[in-house]
Structure formats: structure tokens, C-alpha cells
Enzyme design. Sequence first.
Site, PDB file in Angstrom:
ATOM      1  N   TYR A  51      53.295  58.836  12.151  1.00 19.14           N
ATOM      2  CA  TYR A  51      53.452  59.059  13.589  1.00 19.14           C
ATOM      3  C   TYR A  51      53.873  57.810  14.346  1.00 19.14           C
ATOM      4  O   TYR A  51      54.112  57.878  15.535  1.00 19.14           O
ATOM      5  CB  TYR A  51      52.143  59.580  14.190  1.00 19.14           C
ATOM      6  CG  TYR A  51      51.945  61.033  13.931  1.00 19.14           C
ATOM      7  CD1 TYR A  51      51.708  61.478  12.645  1.00 19.14           C
ATOM      8  CD2 TYR A  51      52.012  61.965  14.954  1.00 19.14           C
ATOM      9  CE1 TYR A  51      51.532  62.815  12.384  1.00 19.14           C
ATOM     10  CE2 TYR A  51      51.837  63.308  14.696  1.00 19.14           C
ATOM     11  CZ  TYR A  51      51.599  63.719  13.405  1.00 19.14           C
ATOM     12  OH  TYR A  51      51.421  65.044  13.141  1.00 19.14           O
ATOM     13  N   LYS A 104      45.301  60.510   0.197  1.00 19.80           N
ATOM     14  CA  LYS A 104      46.096  60.892  -0.978  1.00 19.80           C
ATOM     15  C   LYS A 104      46.366  59.601  -1.756  1.00 19.80           C
ATOM     16  O   LYS A 104      47.526  59.252  -2.058  1.00 19.80           O
ATOM     17  CB  LYS A 104      47.387  61.575  -0.492  1.00 19.80           C
ATOM     18  CG  LYS A 104      48.232  62.181  -1.588  1.00 19.80           C
ATOM     19  CD  LYS A 104      47.813  63.581  -1.964  1.00 19.80           C
ATOM     20  CE  LYS A 104      48.596  64.073  -3.161  1.00 19.80           C
ATOM     21  NZ  LYS A 104      48.134  65.358  -3.686  1.00 19.80           N
ATOM     22  N   ASP A 144      44.672  67.538  -0.481  1.00 20.48           N
ATOM     23  CA  ASP A 144      44.956  68.926  -0.885  1.00 20.48           C
ATOM     24  C   ASP A 144      43.674  69.635  -1.318  1.00 20.48           C
ATOM     25  O   ASP A 144      43.397  70.767  -0.922  1.00 20.48           O
ATOM     26  CB  ASP A 144      46.041  68.980  -1.982  1.00 20.48           C
ATOM     27  CG  ASP A 144      45.935  67.856  -3.004  1.00 20.48           C
ATOM     28  OD1 ASP A 144      45.122  66.936  -2.790  1.00 20.48           O
ATOM     29  OD2 ASP A 144      46.653  67.897  -4.010  1.00 20.48           O
ATOM     30  N   ASP A 148      46.112  65.646  11.773  1.00 21.17           N
ATOM     31  CA  ASP A 148      46.814  66.657  12.567  1.00 21.17           C
ATOM     32  C   ASP A 148      46.663  68.026  11.900  1.00 21.17           C
ATOM     33  O   ASP A 148      46.331  69.031  12.534  1.00 21.17           O
ATOM     34  CB  ASP A 148      48.295  66.256  12.648  1.00 21.17           C
ATOM     35  CG  ASP A 148      49.046  67.048  13.692  1.00 21.17           C
ATOM     36  OD1 ASP A 148      48.407  67.770  14.468  1.00 21.17           O
ATOM     37  OD2 ASP A 148      50.291  66.952  13.711  1.00 21.17           O
TER      38      ASP A 148
END
Length: 334
Positions: A123, A170, A203, A227
Amino acid sequence: MYKITLIPGDGIGPDITAATKKVLEASGVRIEWDEVMAGEGAIGEFGTPLPAQVIESIKRNRIALKGPLTTPVGGGFRSVNVALRKELDLYVNLRPARTYEGIRSRYSGIDLVVVRENTEDLYAGVEHMVGEDAAESIKIITRKGSERICRFAFEYARKNNRRKVTAVHKANIMKCTDGLFLAVAADVARDFPDVEFEDRIVDNMCMQLVMKPELYDVLVMPNLYGDIISDLCAGLTGGLGVAPGANIGSDTAIFEPVHGSAPKYAGLDKVNPTAMILSSVMMLRHLGEDSAAQRLENALSAVIRKGKTVTYDLGGSATGREMAEAIIDEMSGF
Ligand code: NAD
């Protein structure tokens, strides 16, 4: 008496703001509103969606309640929401997600808090074309940015008697960027031995939240995962109409519903003011007005549970104004 900046916003903003102002007035907390205009509505009058006096007012009062602002898709002006977060360095996006009896949801008893980093990651907007057929976006994660958001999450957990913080990442794939975030989270966790710490790959986190949301408590993560996961959590608890939020910096905070300006309902007083009212409950708690916040939240819960004077999305036919009046009636009982 608190002086607070008020940005009613675009589309449905003025309707839900009117309902929220009414219930706040009835809560007994004395507020002087410093009302300013931003967004689409400000362009006609000021030639810009973010007039200087909006920033000045928030810097002066250090606290703001804000309705949703329209952002044109594709071309047009840049998001005023993003500009406000950047300009005021509001590095925390705090989004609680809990179930209320009476709101249709697949789950009950959910009480999660998403702490999303608000200034870095993809972002940061550092992206460019590479020739005509490729594009690059740079993911920025810093030790300072990770440390302050993780510290906020642990301090929030401690202050609110929450048992656990889960860092979401991640780092198995993005070993550098998410690896740094995770290492900093683990470092910060050592300063909070009274709060349990664990981490989850993003995930897997999505699947876990859908299957066993009751296992989680406070979740902290970089911007992009935040988000996505915060909308997932809003979905677990009944959707956008009931999802409140706050953008918090070291000395300034803006409280706002998670949903947008829903232009097709503008001016109809039809939509649910709950998300903005719950954002104002967060604001009262931020101000230390805990008992007024609790009374307002209890009254809102009672109105939703009874299900008689609620808006269309909760299965009723009340206007936002009528729902606010029902909340005020309930408040006298708490
Ligand atoms: P939206 O959240 O405005 O509306 C999507 C749908 O959700 C609506 O059509 C409506 O059916 C429902 N909804 C939203 N709020 C509701 C409420 N309070 N009560 C009942 N139903 C409600 O999303 P969108 O249509 O994607 O976005 C519209 C505009 O809002 C866009 O310009 C977008 O950029 C902007 N936006 C602003 C913010 C913000 O100011 N923080 C956040 C998200 C979107």
C-alpha cells in the site's frame, strides 16, 4: 466537554452521522463538534476533496469521527481516506469483529480484533510499469513500522484483558519482508509474557478463521493481509453494516465505519447506522468514557436483539433515525 472533528462524508454518510450524533448526545458525554467537509461533497465548494481545514481541524482536536467518502474508480482524485492516514501517520487500523444476537451470521460467540498495519507493505504505492508489458510493485516492510504495530497489538491485548496475539504473515515465501515482520513480532512478544503469542501463515489463517474462529483473539498483520482478513472477519460476524473501525496514530485517531458511501441509498435514511455507532463506541472508550460506551453498546445490542426497530439489512423496515430513537429509549434502562 470534548472538541471533536466531524466529517459527515458522502452518500449515506450524512444519514448515519445524524443517527450517531443523536445517540452520542443521549449518552451524556458532552461533545462540541467541529464539522468539516471532505470528499466528493467538498469539491464543489473548495475545489479539492481534502481541504486544508480538514487536516488542520483533526490536528487541532486530535480526534475525529468520520463518515464514508466516495473514491472514484480508475481515474479521478486519489482516496481521501488513504491521504488522511498518510498525512496524519495513523499507523494502526483497528477493526473489532464480534457477533451480536439478532444479526444473521453463521457463527455465534465470535470476538476477534484485527490490528492492521496502515502505512507500509504494497500500500506504500511504490509501483511502476517496466516497459509496456510488465509492472512492478514494491512491498515495503520496516523494523520501525512492524515494531510499532506489534507493540500496539500487545498493549491493546493487555489493556483489554485479551489472552492471545496471533501474527499473520507469509514468511515461508516472502522470507525478507514478512520474515522481518514475524521476527519483530516475536521480539515484541518477549516483552509481554502475560499474553500468549503464536503465528499463522495467511492462507492457513483464512481457513482457520472460517472453521474455528473461536480459537482466535487479537490478530496483527501487515497492511494487505489486514485489508483482506478484516473483511473476512466482518463477513463472519454479519457483514459491513455492523463493522466499526478506527485509524490510530501516536497522538491522533479517526473513528469510522468500515463500509463505504453506498451512493444508491444516499439521502433515503434507509441504511444501518450500527457500524458508525459502534465506531463512536470505540471513540468513547478511546476517550476513557467507558461507562457511557458500555451503556450505548448495551442499548444498541438490545435494539438489535429485539429486532423490531432495525433497518432493512437486519430484516426490519425502520429508518436510521427511528433506530437511533429506539437506542435512546433503551439507553434510559441501562
Ligand atoms: P459500500 O460499502 O459503500 O456499499 C456496498 C453495499 O453494502 C451497499 O450497496 C449496501 O448494499 C451495503 N451497505 C453498505 N453500508 C451499509 C449500511 N450501513 N447499512 C446497510 N447496508 C450497507 O461499498 P462500495 O459500493 O464498494 O463503495 C461505494 C463508495 O464508498 C466507493 O466510492 C468507495 O471508494 C467508497 N468507500 C469508502 C470507504 C471509506 O470512506 N472508509 C470505505 C469503503 C468504500
